[in-house]
Write a protein that holds these residues in place. Structure first.
Motif, PDB file in Angstrom:
ATOM      1  N   LYS A   1     -21.863 -25.929  15.437  1.00 32.04           N
ATOM      2  CA  LYS A   1     -22.485 -24.513  15.823  1.00 32.04           C
ATOM      3  C   LYS A   1     -22.797 -23.949  17.269  1.00 32.04           C
ATOM      4  O   LYS A   1     -22.371 -22.782  17.384  1.00 32.04           O
ATOM      5  CB  LYS A   1     -23.755 -24.663  15.228  1.00 32.04           C
ATOM      6  N   ALA A   2     -22.910 -25.080  18.094  1.00 28.73           N
ATOM      7  CA  ALA A   2     -23.022 -24.706  19.394  1.00 28.73           C
ATOM      8  C   ALA A   2     -21.896 -24.052  20.007  1.00 28.73           C
ATOM      9  O   ALA A   2     -21.604 -23.347  21.277  1.00 28.73           O
ATOM     10  CB  ALA A   2     -23.487 -25.844  20.157  1.00 28.73           C
ATOM     11  N   HIS A   3     -20.716 -24.446  19.152  1.00 27.13           N
ATOM     12  CA  HIS A   3     -19.444 -23.906  19.747  1.00 27.13           C
ATOM     13  C   HIS A   3     -18.872 -22.603  18.782  1.00 27.13           C
ATOM     14  O   HIS A   3     -17.608 -22.458  18.617  1.00 27.13           O
ATOM     15  CB  HIS A   3     -18.010 -25.055  19.588  1.00 27.13           C
ATOM     16  N   ALA A   4     -19.928 -22.242  18.151  1.00 25.44           N
ATOM     17  CA  ALA A   4     -19.651 -20.982  17.254  1.00 25.44           C
ATOM     18  C   ALA A   4     -18.601 -21.419  16.249  1.00 25.44           C
ATOM     19  O   ALA A   4     -17.868 -20.648  15.655  1.00 25.44           O
ATOM     20  CB  ALA A   4     -18.841 -19.712  18.124  1.00 25.44           C
ATOM     21  N   ILE A   5     -18.827 -22.616  15.540  1.00 23.66           N
ATOM     22  CA  ILE A   5     -18.071 -23.076  14.446  1.00 23.66           C
ATOM     23  C   ILE A   5     -19.035 -23.134  13.328  1.00 23.66           C
ATOM     24  O   ILE A   5     -19.902 -24.341  13.532  1.00 23.66           O
ATOM     25  CB  ILE A   5     -17.241 -24.297  14.748  1.00 23.66           C
ATOM     26  N   GLU A   6     -19.219 -22.455  12.382  1.00 27.55           N
ATOM     27  CA  GLU A   6     -20.342 -22.261  11.595  1.00 27.55           C
ATOM     28  C   GLU A   6     -19.739 -21.918  10.033  1.00 27.55           C
ATOM     29  O   GLU A   6     -19.013 -20.967   9.849  1.00 27.55           O
ATOM     30  CB  GLU A   6     -21.418 -21.382  11.904  1.00 27.55           C
ATOM     31  N   ILE A   7     -20.307 -22.538   9.039  1.00 28.15           N
ATOM     32  CA  ILE A   7     -19.844 -22.154   7.757  1.00 28.15           C
ATOM     33  C   ILE A   7     -20.476 -20.875   7.429  1.00 28.15           C
ATOM     34  O   ILE A   7     -21.531 -20.526   7.799  1.00 28.15           O
ATOM     35  CB  ILE A   7     -20.468 -23.339   6.786  1.00 28.15           C
ATOM     36  N   GLY A   8     -19.458 -20.211   6.800  1.00 27.86           N
ATOM     37  CA  GLY A   8     -19.778 -18.832   6.268  1.00 27.86           C
ATOM     38  C   GLY A   8     -19.459 -17.762   7.412  1.00 27.86           C
ATOM     39  O   GLY A   8     -19.664 -16.479   7.067  1.00 27.86           O
TER      40      GLY A   8
ATOM     41  N   LEU B   1     -14.774 -19.416   8.034  1.00 25.81           N
ATOM     42  CA  LEU B   1     -14.944 -21.028   7.611  1.00 25.81           C
ATOM     43  C   LEU B   1     -15.736 -21.060   6.356  1.00 25.81           C
ATOM     44  O   LEU B   1     -16.894 -20.854   6.220  1.00 25.81           O
ATOM     45  CB  LEU B   1     -15.752 -21.882   8.744  1.00 25.81           C
ATOM     46  N   LYS B   2     -14.976 -21.673   5.331  1.00 23.39           N
ATOM     47  CA  LYS B   2     -16.061 -21.762   3.990  1.00 23.39           C
ATOM     48  C   LYS B   2     -16.562 -23.324   3.851  1.00 23.39           C
ATOM     49  O   LYS B   2     -17.802 -23.261   3.324  1.00 23.39           O
ATOM     50  CB  LYS B   2     -15.079 -21.557   2.814  1.00 23.39           C
ATOM     51  N   THR B   3     -15.791 -24.282   4.162  1.00 26.93           N
ATOM     52  CA  THR B   3     -16.255 -25.577   4.013  1.00 26.93           C
ATOM     53  C   THR B   3     -15.888 -26.601   5.109  1.00 26.93           C
ATOM     54  O   THR B   3     -14.661 -26.318   5.642  1.00 26.93           O
ATOM     55  CB  THR B   3     -15.907 -26.385   2.785  1.00 26.93           C
ATOM     56  N   VAL B   4     -16.522 -27.622   5.341  1.00 23.39           N
ATOM     57  CA  VAL B   4     -16.302 -28.726   6.364  1.00 23.39           C
ATOM     58  C   VAL B   4     -16.342 -29.712   5.636  1.00 23.39           C
ATOM     59  O   VAL B   4     -17.536 -30.115   5.173  1.00 23.39           O
ATOM     60  CB  VAL B   4     -17.154 -28.702   7.549  1.00 23.39           C
ATOM     61  N   PHE B   5     -15.120 -30.626   5.305  1.00 23.17           N
ATOM     62  CA  PHE B   5     -15.181 -31.888   4.618  1.00 23.17           C
ATOM     63  C   PHE B   5     -15.524 -33.126   5.721  1.00 23.17           C
ATOM     64  O   PHE B   5     -14.660 -33.088   6.571  1.00 23.17           O
ATOM     65  CB  PHE B   5     -14.047 -32.233   3.841  1.00 23.17           C
ATOM     66  N   ARG B   6     -16.485 -33.817   5.516  1.00 26.94           N
ATOM     67  CA  ARG B   6     -16.810 -34.871   6.315  1.00 26.94           C
ATOM     68  C   ARG B   6     -17.201 -36.274   5.813  1.00 26.94           C
ATOM     69  O   ARG B   6     -17.444 -36.237   4.306  1.00 26.94           O
ATOM     70  CB  ARG B   6     -18.243 -34.470   7.055  1.00 26.94           C
ATOM     71  N   GLN B   7     -16.423 -37.122   6.394  1.00 27.22           N
ATOM     72  CA  GLN B   7     -16.496 -38.650   6.025  1.00 27.22           C
ATOM     73  C   GLN B   7     -16.922 -39.497   7.146  1.00 27.22           C
ATOM     74  O   GLN B   7     -16.180 -39.270   7.988  1.00 27.22           O
ATOM     75  CB  GLN B   7     -15.651 -38.918   5.026  1.00 27.22           C
ATOM     76  N   ASP B   8     -17.427 -40.500   7.043  1.00 27.12           N
ATOM     77  CA  ASP B   8     -17.953 -41.498   7.950  1.00 27.12           C
ATOM     78  C   ASP B   8     -18.138 -40.914   9.245  1.00 27.12           C
ATOM     79  O   ASP B   8     -17.562 -40.887  10.523  1.00 27.12           O
ATOM     80  CB  ASP B   8     -16.526 -42.308   8.022  1.00 27.12           C
ATOM     81  N   ASN B   9     -19.144 -39.689   9.316  1.00 26.02           N
ATOM     82  CA  ASN B   9     -19.464 -39.049  10.258  1.00 26.02           C
ATOM     83  C   ASN B   9     -18.243 -38.373  11.228  1.00 26.02           C
ATOM     84  O   ASN B   9     -18.405 -37.999  12.535  1.00 26.02           O
ATOM     85  CB  ASN B   9     -20.341 -39.941  11.079  1.00 26.02           C
ATOM     86  N   ARG B  10     -17.150 -37.890  10.285  1.00 32.16           N
ATOM     87  CA  ARG B  10     -16.215 -37.425  10.875  1.00 32.16           C
ATOM     88  C   ARG B  10     -15.756 -35.903  10.084  1.00 32.16           C
ATOM     89  O   ARG B  10     -16.102 -35.938   8.814  1.00 32.16           O
ATOM     90  CB  ARG B  10     -15.002 -38.026  10.967  1.00 32.16           C
TER      91      ARG B  10
END
Length: 571
Positions: free
Chosen positions: A392-399, A416-425
Motif C-alpha cells: 500500500k505504501a508503494h501504491a499497490i492496493e487491491i481495487g 489490481l483485483k487479488t493478491v495470492f499470498r502463501q508462506d508470507n509471500r
C-alpha cells in the motif's frame, strides 16, 4: 506389503504404469528359462561380479529355482527401505527416474523367451530383479541410485526423445514376439535408426543423462580398466554379455568420466566399450558433475531457451518459489542477458512448492501464459517479499489502478483485483483492464484479452523438464501406445515341462514308469533343447546318455544354440 498396498502408496500419476503380477501366467517353460539362466549366471559371475552380487540376490528375495513373486521381493526390500512394482516393458524414462527417486524398483513383468536366453531385446524379470536388485544392499549404491532418479526427474527431454522411446519400446516388443515378421522388425529398426541419428546429432539433457545411466547402472564395471568386476544390471542379467564383456580385445575398458555421456549406445546390441568406475563415491561424483551442467541448477535465460528448443513441457521456478509449467515459446532479455519476460503457449500450470495454485491450472490458463521477471524500480527487494501494508505504501492496493515499472522497462498497468499470498509471500497478482508493454511499445498483454495474472519473481533460478504438480498435470496420458505381445503356448509341451520339474523336485532318478514317460517326451519334443536339458537331472544312465547325444546333434544342426547346449551339457 501386497501389490495393492504398494500401488495405493504411490502418487496417483504413477499408478497407470504399474501392472499386476499374475504369477500363474508364467508358464512352466518360463520357469525353466529362469532356472537355466540363474544357474549359469551365478556360476559365471561367481568370480567376475562385484562380491555383493550373490549376497544381494539372497537378501532381496531372488531364488535360483523359481521366478520371484513381487511379494517375495517386497518382503525383503522393505528391510532395505525400498519397494518394487511390476510394469509392462519399457516405461518413459522420466517416469522410470521418478520411481527410482522414490526408492521403488521397476520390475519388467515378462520373462524372456527361450530364443533370447543369451541376450533379450526387451526388459524382463531376470534383468530387472536379478540385475538391479542385488546391489540395493550396498547403502552407498542405493543412495546413488536414488539420487540418480532425483536428478533424472529434472532433465529436459525433447519431443523427439519421447518418439525415440516409443520406437525403442515397439522394436523390443516386436523382437521378443515369435510371431513378428522380418518386414515389421526391419521397419521398426529403420524408424529407430532415423530417430537415433537425429538424437545423436544434438542430444538433450535427458538423452545425455540416459547415456550416463546406461554406462553405469546398466553396463558399469568397477575397479580399474586392467582389473575390474561387473556391477551393471545389463551385464549381470545376460549370459552372453557377462562373458563377452570380459574379452578385452573385443570390448574396450575406459575409465569413467562425465565424458561417457558423449558415447551413444544401441539397446538391442552388445556393447563395443564399457566404462569402469573406481567406487560408488566415484559414481556419485560423476553424476553431480553432470548435474551441475543442467538447467535445473543453472536457471536463467539460457535455460529457458533450452526449454523452448526442446518443445516439451517444462517448469521455470522463480526465486520467489513460483513455478510456471508449460511449453515455453519465448523469453525476452535485457542487454546483459537477464531474462525479463517469459511466455508459454497452450495449457499452463502455476504452482508453489510443487502444488498447483487453486484456480491457476491448465483449464484457466488454456491458451498460454506470460509474465515479467525482475525487480521493480525503487523497490529494494523482490516484490514477493513485501507485506500488504508495504505494498500500500508503494501504491499497490487491491481495487485500485496500479502501475508496476520494471527495471527492464516493462510496465504493467491495470486494476489490481487479488493478491495470492502463501508462506508470507506475494505470488500472483491478478489484474483487470490491464496492459503490459515493453520499452519498444510492444504490447505483451492487451485489456481486451481478459484478466491478467502476474507471477511474482525477480529471477528464474531453475528450469527443468516436466511439471511442478504432477498430480494435477500429467505428462504421459495415455500410458504407452504399444503393449507387449504375448505368444500362444503349446499346452501339451508346457505339461511336459511341469512333469520334468516335478520329477526333479522329488530328488531321485526316475523309475521305470517315469522313464517311459521321459522317453515319450523325448520322442514328442526332440528339438526342445531346454526341456531336454532339464531331463538330464532326472534321467537314468542309459537315457541320460541318449539325451546328451540328442543335445549334441541339436547343437550341430543349429549353431545359433550351440553355446546354450554346451552350457546344458556342462551341468
Amino acid at each position: 506389503m501386497t501389490q495393492e498396498e504398494i500401488l495405493d502408496s504411490l502418487p496417483s500419476h504413477l499408478r497407470p504404469f504399474v501392472k499386476t503380477q499374475r504369477y500363474e501366467d508364467y508358464t512352466p517353460r518360463d520357469q525353466a528359462v529362469w532356472r537355466f539362466v540363474m544357474k549359469h549366471l551365478t556360476r559365471q559371475l561367481a568370480d567376475t561380479a562385484h562380491p555383493v552380487y550373490l549376497e544381494g540376490l539372497r537378501r532381496t528375495g531372488i531364488a535360483l529355482d523359481h521366478i520371484p513373486s513381487i511379494e517375495e521381493m517386497n518382503d525383503c526390500l522393505a528391510e532395505l527401505g525400498w519397494r518394487a512394482v511390476v510394469v509392462d516393458g519399457f516405461i518413459p524414462p522420466a517416469i522410470f527416474m521418478e520411481f527410482q527417486a522414490l526408492r521403488v524398483l521397476v520390475i519388467a513383468l515378462d520373462m524372456r523367451s527361450v530364443d533370447h536366453i543369451f541376450y533379450t531385446p526387451a526388459p524382463d524379470i531376470v534383468h530387472e530383479s536379478a540385475g538391479h536388485a542385488p546391489f540395493i544392499i550396498d547403502i552407498d549404491y542405493a543412495e546413488f541410485l536414488q539420487r540418480f532418479g532425483e536428478v533424472g526427474m529434472k532433465a529436459i527431454a525433447t519431443r523427439e526423445d519421447l518418439e525415440q522411446y516409443e520406437a525403442i519400446r515397439k522394436l523390443s516388443i516386436l523382437k521378443e514376439c515369435p510371431d513378428s515378421t522380418p518386414d515389421s522388425i526391419a521397419a521398426a529398426e529403420a524408424e529407430l535408426e532415423r530417430l537415433a541419428v537425429a538424437d545423436n546429432a544434438s542430444p538433450s539433457e535427458a538423452a545425455l543423462l540416459t547415456r550416463l545411466h546406461w554406462w553405469t547402472v546398466e553396463y558399469g564395471l568397477v575397479g580399474d580398466p586392467e582389473e575390474y568386476r561387473i556391477f551393471g544390471a545389463g551385464l549381470l542379467s545376460s549370459l552372453g554379455e557377462s562373458t563377452h564383456c570380459l574379452d578385452d580385445a573385443r570390448v574396450r575398458k575406459l575409465p569413467l568420466t562425465v565424458d561417457a555421456v558423449l558415447t551413444p549406445y544401441d539397446i538391442t546390441r552388445e556393447q563395443p566399450q564399457l566404462f569402469v568406475t573406481k567406487s560408488c563415491k566415484h559414481l556419485s561424483q560423476v553424476l553431480e558433475e553432470f548435474a551441475e551442467s543442467m538447467c535445473y541448477r543453472k536457471g536463467g535465460a539460457a535455460s529457458l531457451r533450452t526449454a523452448i528448443a526442446a518443445g516439451s513441457i517444462c517448469t521455470a521456478r522463480y526465486d520467489s518459489g513460483m513455478q510456471v509449467s508449460g511449453q515455453f515459446c519465448e523469453v525476452l532479455c535485457d542487454a546483459v542477458g537477464n531474462a525479463t519476460y517469459l511466455r508459454t503457449s497452450g495449457p499452463t500450470q502455476l504452482a508453489f512448492k510443487d502444488t498447483e495454485i487453486y484456480g491457476h491450472g491448465v483449464d484457466y490458463h488454456a491458451e498460454g501464459f506470460g509474465s515479467p521477471i525482475g525487480h521493480l524500480k525503487d523497490f529494494s527487494r523482490c516484490l514477493s517479499e513485501y507485506t500488504i501494508d508495504e505494498l500500500k505504501a508503494h501504491a499497490i492496493e487491491i481495487g485500485k489502478r496500479v502501475r508496476l515499472e520494471y527495471l527492464s522497462g516493462i510496465t504493467v498497468d491495470g486494476v489490481l483485483k487479488t493478491v495470492f499470498r502463501q508462506d508470507n509471500r506475494n505470488l500472483v497478482l491478478s489484474f483487470e483492464d490491464c496492459r503490459v508493454s515493453d520499452l519498444s511499445g510492444r504490447v505483451l498483454f492487451d485489456p481486451a484479452w481478459g484478466s491478467y495474472d502476474l507471477a511474482v519473481g525477480s529471477a528464474v533460478t531453475s528450469v527443468y523438464g516436466g511439471v511442478a504438480d504432477r498430480e494435477k498435470l500429467q505428462l504421459y496420458k495415455p500410458t504407452p501406445r504399444t503393449e507387449t505381445i504375448r505368444a500362444v503356448h503349446n499346452t501339451q509341451l508346457m505339461d511336459c515341462y511341469t512333469l520334468v520339474a516335478r520329477l526333479a523336485a522329488a530328488g531321485a532318478a526316475a523309475g521305470d514308469d517315469a522313464r517311459d514317460t521321459l522317453l515319450a517326451i523325448l520322442e514328442q519334443h526332440p528339438d526342445e533343447w531346454l526341456l531336454l536339458s532339464e531331463m538330464l537331472a532326472v534321467a537314468d544312465a542309459p537315457l541320460h546318455e541318449r539325451i546328451r547325444t540328442q543335445l549334441r546333434n541339436l547343437g550341430t544342426r543349429r549353431p545359433e544354440i550351440a553355446g546354450l547346449i554346451d552350457l546344458a551339457l556342462a551341468g
